[in-house]
Design an enzyme around this catalytic site. Structure first.
Site, PDB file in Angstrom:
ATOM      1  N   LYS A   1      11.811   7.084  -5.776  1.00  0.00           N
ATOM      2  CA  LYS A   1      11.719   8.517  -6.059  1.00  0.00           C
ATOM      3  C   LYS A   1      13.117   9.139  -6.186  1.00  0.00           C
ATOM      4  O   LYS A   1      13.365   9.974  -7.049  1.00  0.00           O
ATOM      5  CB  LYS A   1      10.914   9.231  -4.964  1.00  0.00           C
TER       6      LYS A   1
ATOM      7  N   ASP B   1       9.736   2.804  -1.709  1.00  0.00           N
ATOM      8  CA  ASP B   1       9.086   3.885  -2.444  1.00  0.00           C
ATOM      9  C   ASP B   1       9.971   5.143  -2.467  1.00  0.00           C
ATOM     10  O   ASP B   1      10.093   5.803  -3.497  1.00  0.00           O
ATOM     11  CB  ASP B   1       7.728   4.175  -1.770  1.00  0.00           C
TER      12      ASP B   1
END
Ligand SMILES: NC(=O)c1ccc[n+]([C@@H]2O[C@H](COP(=O)([O-])OP(=O)(O)OC[C@H]3O[C@@H](n4cnc5c(N)ncnc54)[C@H](OP(=O)(O)O)[C@@H]3O)[C@@H](O)[C@H]2O)c1
Length: 359
Positions: free
Chosen positions: A220, A216
């Site tokens: 980003k 994750d």
């Protein structure tokens, strides 16, 4: 009054909070000359339609009057309405749903996404979608992809587009990992117990390995790098996963949770190596000059902004030529349904301002 119709895909944590925020902010919208309605809400199988916009009874109405649907049928239905400005809101986490983006844009929808998938596709597909948006003069906003409600994407885009040279972006990009390391560094608890605490507070994904693997954070980091027009792909991000191979291989989340204590010894050793003034932080770092994108575990001095982080806050340090050695810092709640949904509402307002001039 400028009228905007929102078609909301995904009514989970973020989507349902978003509906309530839109309903409650009607007066504020009217003061800005905006009429914002949500005539269609959908989950993965069911659609509920109310042309004049859903009201506070939407949950019960969805259960009582929702019907099975195909995305194509929704597009056809919207076309019959001749609504002036239509926006598809993607509050799913679905890769499959992203396959509909091109079709939606070609049929007159703008898109606002909390879902990160479209921005982490292979670079050619990412570029192709931008071409489709240009050809169809449609907007695509996604501020909540990084830092939830914090204005990270917008700030980095503005700096870059105004000619400022961004040299480095560094920080704690994930609310769940922030909580895990802030708590583990401060309290005398096993690492597995801290992860369980983060799960109980709803900070982690249902499978905490999605957080602990660094995937994750890598996504980003890639999204921010692409805002600087760097043509990286997810494979270019060097990720230090916190999940050892034997735990990553387990398919059942429950079995993983039963074995998560395997992590305790290693993390206890890492903690023992820290000096009194140091804490552990799991960070993302993009070094533009050195062409390095990294997700890694580091030791930070307690008095530094990253070392002093509390709770589940995210923190982004943005280094640029004008800011010199003192970075521009954006800090605050980097996860949670309320701040994320508010970030999506804020994208709706931004979009409303833009379509004034250019549709
Ligand atoms: N929560 C946060 O703090 C946060 C912060 C920033 C960004 N985000 C992003 O926001 C998005 C939503 O997060 P969430 O926590 O609200 O997730 P969630 O509670 O799991 O809700 C997901 C929703 O999407 C629906 N859905 C799944 N596939 C779909 C499809 N193909 N078409 C239409 N609807 C579909 C689900 O319906 P079913 O129930 O039928 O499956 C459910 O209503 C995610 O992309 C997440 O990464 C979340």
């Amino acid at each position: 009054m400028k009228k905007i119709q929102l078609i909301l895909f995904g009514i989970g944590n973020v989507g349902s909070t978003f509906i309530n925020q839109i309903i409650q902010a009607q007066k504020v919208f009217q003061q800005q000359g905006l009429e914002i309605e949500i005539p269609i809400i959908l989950n993965s199988s069911t659609a509920f339609i109310k042309d004049e916009g859903v009201d506070e009874n939407w949950k019960a109405n969805f259960v009582d009057f929702g019907l099975p649907y195909q995305v194509e049928e929704i597009i056809d239905y919207v076309k019959t309405k001749n609504w002036q400005h239509v926006v598809a809101i993607d509050a799913t986490a679905s890769s499959e749903f992203v396959n509909n983006y091109t079709n939606l844009v070609e049929n007159g929808f703008h898109i606002i996404a909390a879902n990160k998938v479209a921005n982490t596709l292979a670079y050619d597909d990412y570029e192709f979608f931008r071409e489709i948006l240009k050809e169809n003069k449609k907007q695509f906003l996604y501020e909540t992809n990084v830092g939830a409600g914090l204005p990270v994407v917008e700030t980095i885009k503005n700096l870059h587009q105004s000619g400022e040279k961004v040299t480095k972006i560094r920080g704690v990009f994930s609310g769940s990992l922030s909580y895990i390391f802030n708590t583990f560094s401060e309290e005398n608890k096993n690492f597995s117990d801290v992860v369980a605490l983060a799960e109980a507070k709803g900070f982690t994904e249902p499978d905490p390995r999605v957080d602990l693997s660094g995937t994750d954070v890598a996504r980003k980091l890639l999204i921010l790098a692409r805002e600087l027009q760097l043509t990286y792909n997810l494979e270019d991000v060097k990720v230090k996963s916190l999940v050892p191979a034997h735990l990553a291989e387990i398919s059942s989340v429950t079995t993983f949770q039963e074995n998560i204590t395997d992590l305790d010894e290693e993390f206890q050793l890492l903690k023992a190596e820290l000096s009194e003034n140091e804490v552990l932080r799991y960070i993302g770092e993009l070094d533009v000059e050195k062409k390095i994108l990294e997700v890694k575990l580091v030791k930070e001095q307690k008095e530094n902004p990253l070392g002093a982080l509390q709770g589940a806050d995210s923190l982004f340090e943005i280094y640029t030529e004008s800011y010199g050695n003192q970075p521009l810092v954006i800090q605050g709640a980097g996860a949670g349904a309320a701040v994320t949904a508010r970030g999506v509402v804020s994208d709706v307002i931004k979009l409303a301002e833009r379509i004034d001039c250019c549709n």
